[in-house]
Design a protein around this motif. Sequence first.
Motif, short mmCIF file in Angstrom:
data_model
loop_
_atom_site.label_atom_id
_atom_site.label_comp_id
_atom_site.label_asym_id
_atom_site.label_seq_id
_atom_site.Cartn_x
_atom_site.Cartn_y
_atom_site.Cartn_z
N ASP A 114 -9.65 3.48 -5.27
CA ASP A 114 -9.64 2.28 -6.11
C ASP A 114 -9.29 1.04 -5.29
N LEU A 115 -8.34 1.19 -4.37
CA LEU A 115 -7.97 0.06 -3.52
C LEU A 115 -9.03 -0.20 -2.46
N MET A 116 -9.61 0.84 -1.92
CA MET A 116 -10.54 0.68 -0.80
C MET A 116 -11.86 0.05 -1.23
N ARG A 117 -12.17 0.10 -2.51
CA ARG A 117 -13.41 -0.51 -2.97
C ARG A 117 -13.31 -2.01 -3.18
N VAL B 14 -9.25 -4.69 2.97
CA VAL B 14 -8.34 -3.74 2.33
C VAL B 14 -8.76 -2.31 2.66
N TYR B 15 -10.05 -2.06 2.76
CA TYR B 15 -10.54 -0.72 3.13
C TYR B 15 -9.96 -0.29 4.47
N GLY B 16 -10.03 -1.16 5.47
CA GLY B 16 -9.51 -0.82 6.78
C GLY B 16 -8.00 -0.64 6.78
N GLU B 17 -7.29 -1.47 6.04
CA GLU B 17 -5.83 -1.37 6.01
C GLU B 17 -5.36 -0.11 5.28
N TYR C 40 0.83 -1.20 0.00
CA TYR C 40 0.00 0.00 0.00
C TYR C 40 0.87 1.26 0.00
N ARG C 41 1.92 1.25 0.81
CA ARG C 41 2.78 2.44 0.89
C ARG C 41 3.48 2.70 -0.43
N LEU C 42 3.89 1.63 -1.12
CA LEU C 42 4.51 1.82 -2.43
C LEU C 42 3.52 2.35 -3.45
N ALA C 43 2.30 1.87 -3.38
CA ALA C 43 1.29 2.29 -4.36
C ALA C 43 0.80 3.70 -4.10
N LEU C 44 0.72 4.11 -2.83
CA LEU C 44 0.14 5.40 -2.47
C LEU C 44 1.19 6.47 -2.17
N VAL C 45 2.47 6.16 -2.34
CA VAL C 45 3.56 7.11 -2.16
C VAL C 45 3.49 7.75 -0.78
N GLY C 46 3.85 6.97 0.22
CA GLY C 46 3.83 7.50 1.59
C GLY C 46 5.04 7.01 2.36
N PRO C 47 5.21 7.50 3.59
CA PRO C 47 4.41 8.52 4.25
C PRO C 47 4.61 9.91 3.65
N ALA C 48 3.55 10.70 3.69
CA ALA C 48 3.57 11.99 3.03
C ALA C 48 2.91 13.03 3.92
#
Length: 365
Positions: A198-201, A206-209, A101-109
């Motif tokens: 897109d991931l949370m749906r 996955v929504y909670g994570e 998730y962090r790689l896909a969402l570019v975080g921490p930001a």
Amino acid sequence: MVAKVGHSASSACTTVCAAACFWPLVGVYYCIKYSFKAAEATVGAGYDAYNRRRVRTRRLPKSKPLATVSSSSQSTTAPPVIGTTRTSFLHLPPEIRLHIYRLALVGPAIIQVRTHSSFWGPRPSTWDPAQGIRDDADAPSEALRRITRLGGSWLHPLVTPPSHGCVRYGAVSQLICGEGRHFVPGWVQPEKTAFPTDLMRSCRVVYGEVLDVLYAGNTISLFGADMARYFCRNASPEGLSRVRFVHVAHVMPSDGWDSSSHMKSVRASMRILRDALPSLRQLDVEVALTYGQPENPDKLWAWLREDVLGQFRDLERFVLKVSVYKHFRPDRPRGHEGWTPPYEPLSSWNDGEYQNLKDRVMSSG
């Protein structure tokens, strides 16, 4: 002689014709120019009024609570038997899923919240991995000074210096927390961007994570009291319960900060943050006074310590910066740096009282 007279008459006729064609074109140019400016001002005023109403009245309906199925229960299930059961993304250990998730969402930001298209930017590389806000040794935000001096606000965080002849400057695109350049908005290149929604749906697990990554792992930056209230009213309730790092910037007029409406607005916004963010651990508050020292700095300092910030408790990290912007006039246009006003500390600032405030808000109870 006759030829000279004819040539002069012809030249005068040409000059008159050129003037007759030129000046109407100049008039048309200025008419179009100022018509566009008037239309732009009208549209801007309407957009500002819409945004102000949206911030003060909009409130999303309450969402249904998440199902009480933790990711740890998913990981304790027996591993699938090869050849008999299909594997899926949820069969990966939670640590690996969170890393993906962090790689896909570019975080921490750092997320600077807006009513539309919030800004995303990287945390400074000098910060520790567990650090979500600035240090006491860091200077006040230069981006906030430039935005304020150029007439920007929480409604207009993107502002540009006035053009100088043919020289036009770009917008101030730095985040007010961390000073980093914000990322290109995802809607500019949707084919290359992984949107959190897109991931949370995909499923509730996955929504909670992803909520943990978005809210608990990132720094939420709020520009002004109105934006703080807007965020707490419209963010996901499950997301608000996960927020740990918050930066808040308040820009106050030096000669009008003590009006009852202004004091009530700032105090109420900080109380909303306290009540809506039960997991808040690190708080960074920046106060900017425009322009010059206030008439009663002792009253301002006591109000900030007791009424505004004294209501917080159980923080593991707390930073307060109070800057007094000075009046200045740029010698010549020099881009963004030429419109950054100098600043000085509040005249009533007391390091001992500030340390006592830090001890109070970082204590339990």
